[in-house]
Write a protein that holds these residues in place. Structure first.
Motif, short mmCIF file in Angstrom:
data_model
loop_
_atom_site.label_atom_id
_atom_site.label_comp_id
_atom_site.label_asym_id
_atom_site.label_seq_id
_atom_site.Cartn_x
_atom_site.Cartn_y
_atom_site.Cartn_z
N UNK A 1 27.17 53.54 30.85
CA UNK A 1 27.95 52.39 30.38
C UNK A 1 29.40 52.81 30.18
N UNK A 2 30.30 51.90 30.47
CA UNK A 2 31.73 52.19 30.28
C UNK A 2 32.04 52.42 28.81
N UNK A 3 31.46 51.61 27.94
CA UNK A 3 31.64 51.81 26.51
C UNK A 3 32.73 50.96 25.88
N UNK A 4 33.64 50.43 26.69
CA UNK A 4 34.69 49.53 26.18
C UNK A 4 35.07 48.57 27.31
N UNK A 5 34.07 47.87 27.79
CA UNK A 5 34.19 47.02 28.98
C UNK A 5 34.83 45.69 28.57
N UNK A 6 36.15 45.66 28.61
CA UNK A 6 36.89 44.47 28.19
C UNK A 6 38.11 44.30 29.07
N UNK A 7 38.80 43.19 28.89
CA UNK A 7 39.94 42.87 29.74
C UNK A 7 41.12 43.81 29.60
N UNK A 8 41.15 44.60 28.53
CA UNK A 8 42.21 45.60 28.38
C UNK A 8 42.01 46.75 29.35
N UNK A 9 40.77 46.95 29.79
CA UNK A 9 40.44 48.10 30.64
C UNK A 9 40.01 47.69 32.04
N UNK A 10 40.28 46.44 32.41
CA UNK A 10 39.95 45.97 33.75
C UNK A 10 41.23 45.47 34.41
N UNK A 11 41.55 46.05 35.56
CA UNK A 11 42.75 45.68 36.31
C UNK A 11 42.35 44.95 37.58
N UNK A 12 43.27 44.15 38.10
CA UNK A 12 42.98 43.54 39.39
C UNK A 12 43.70 42.23 39.61
N UNK A 13 43.22 41.52 40.61
CA UNK A 13 43.73 40.20 40.93
C UNK A 13 42.52 39.32 41.21
N UNK A 14 42.74 38.20 41.81
CA UNK A 14 41.61 37.30 42.06
C UNK A 14 40.72 37.78 43.20
#
Length: 339
Positions: free
Chosen positions: A198-211
Motif C-alpha cells: 500500500x502507498x500509505x498516503x494515497x491522496x491528491x497531494x501525492x498523485x500527479x497527472x492530467x486527464x
C-alpha cells in the motif's frame, strides 16, 4: 555548507543521469520535523537546462526518522520496479540511487510530471466527469498494485488488531468484531490472509497527472504488508475532506457520508470501492470486513501520536468499526443505494 552539499548532490545526480553537472540546476526544499510531522528531510529537484519539469528528485534524511522513511521508500520503489509489467512504469518513480553521502542517507528517483490532483480537486467541488474518471483510474490502479504485490500470509489476522485493541479500545469490545472480520477475510480468500503493498498516503497531494494519465509519488509511508482496500479507502476519505473544505478534517463524518450519503459524490465513491473489489477479483461480500480492517489501520496511523482520548476520537473509531461491518455489501459496493 548548504551550497557545498547541493553541489555534491548535483554531481551525484549528474553521474547517475549521465549528463554534465553544468546542465543541471537545483531547487531545494527543506521539510523539518515540525512541518513534516514524522521526519526531518530535504528534497532536491534536479532540472535539465531548458526543462520546465524536474527530471529527477533527491531526498536526504537528516535524522534517524528521516533515514528510516527513506529506506522505507527505497524498499517500496524496489518492489514497484520488480513489477513494472503489471504497473505502468509512467505511474511510479523509478529508483535511481540509494546510498550514504556525507554521513546522511540519500535517495534519487526519477521525477513524474503533471499537476497535483489537489490543485483542481478543491473545496466545494461537485462530482463531474473529470473527478469520476479520476476515481475510476484510482480504483483500477490501486487494484493493479494489489494484484501485482499480493502475498498470502500464514496468520489469519493482521497485527494491528492487537494494536487497535490496546491503543484505541482498552475496553476490548472491538477485538471480537475485528477478529471476526479477519476470519471472514481469511475464509473468503481460501483460508489465507492477503497482504498487499500500500502507498500509505494515497491522496491528491501525492498523485500527479492530467486527464490522460496519473502517477503516484512520495512512497515513504508505504507498507509492504497492508490489507487490500487500505489505499482506496484512504483516497475516498481524502476526497470527502477535500471537497468539504474543513480546516480540520473529520474522518468520522467523512466515513458516515461514505457509508450512508445520498449525494452523487458519496454514491460514486461507493462505486469506486465496488470497482476496486471487482478489479482485485474478490466478492463484494468481502468489502465490509476488508474496509473495517483498513479503517482500523487508518485510525492507528492518524492517531498514533495521541496518548489519551481527550477528543473522543478513540470512542468514535470504535463505533465506526460496528457501522462498517453493519453496512450491506451491495451498498458499500455501490450496487444499491443507501437507505
Amino acid at each position: 555548507m548548504i551550497d557545498a552539499l547541493s553541489n555534491t548532490y548535483r554531481e551525484l545526480a549528474a553521474e547517475t543521469m549521465g549528463v554534465p553537472a553544468g546542465k543541471i540546476s537545483i531547487l531545494m526544499v527543506h521539510r523539518p520535523h515540525e512541518e513534516k510531522d514524522y521526519a526531518d528531510q530535504s528534497i532536491y529537484f534536479f532540472f535539465l537546462t531548458g526543462e520546465r519539469f524536474p527530471s529527477a528528485v533527491g531526498k536526504v534524511g537528516f535524522d534517524s526518522a528521516g533515514a528510516h522513511y527513506l529506506d522505507r521508500e527505497r524498499r517500496g520503489l524496489q518492489s514497484l520496479g520488480d513489477r513494472e509489467k503489471a504497473i505502468p512504469a509512467s505511474s511510479v518513480p523509478r529508483l535511481l540511487l540509494y546510498r550514504e553521502v556525507g554521513g546522511r542517507h540519500a535517495l534519487l528517483q526519477s521525477a513524474l510530471r503533471g499537476e497535483r490532483v489537489s490543485t483542481w480537486l478543491t473545496p466545494g467541488m461537485r462530482l463531474n466527469g473529470r473527478l469520476r474518471r479520476f476515481l475510476a483510474w484510482a480504483a483500477d490502479w490501486s487494484a493493479a498494485l494489489g494484484r501485482a504485490t499480493r502475498t498470502d500470509r500464514g496468520e489469519s489476522a493482521p497485527a494491528w488488531i492487537e494494536e487497535f485493541s490496546v491503543k484505541l479500545d482498552r475496553t476490548g469490545r472491538s477485538r471480537a468484531l475485528l477478529e471476526g472480520a479477519a476470519r471472514d477475510v481469511w475464509e473468503g480468500f481460501g483460508k489465507a490472509f492477503p497482504a498487499v503493498l500500500a502507498h500509505g498516503d494515497f491522496c491528491g497531494e501525492n498523485i500527479l497527472g492530467d486527464e490522460e494519465r496519473y502517477g503516484v509519488i512520495d512512497w515513504e509511508l508505504c507498507d509492504e504488508l497492508s490489507v487490500p482496500t487500505y489505499d482506496i479507502v484512504d483516497l475516498c476519505l481524502w476526497v470527502l475532506f477535500r471537497t468539504e473544505g474543513h480546516v480540520e478534517p473529520d474522518p468520522f463524518a467523512a466515513l458516515e457520508r461514505l457509508l450512508n450519503g445520498h449525494d452523487f459524490l458519496a454514491r460514486d465513491l461507493r462505486c469506486t470501492l465496488g470497482r476496486y473489489a471487482a478489479a482485485m477479483g474478490f466478492r463484494r461480500e468481502l468489502l465490509p470486513p476488508l474496509v473495517t480492517l483498513a479503517w482500523a489501520g487508518y485510525c492507528l496511523n492518524k492517531f498514533r501520536d495521541l496518548e489519551r482520548d481527550e477528543t473522543g476520537h478513540f470512542a468514535r473509531a470504535r463505533v465506526a468499526v460496528r457501522k462498517i461491518l453493519g453496512t450491506p455489501p451491495e451498498i458499500l459496493s455501490g450496487d444499491r443505494e443507501a437507505r
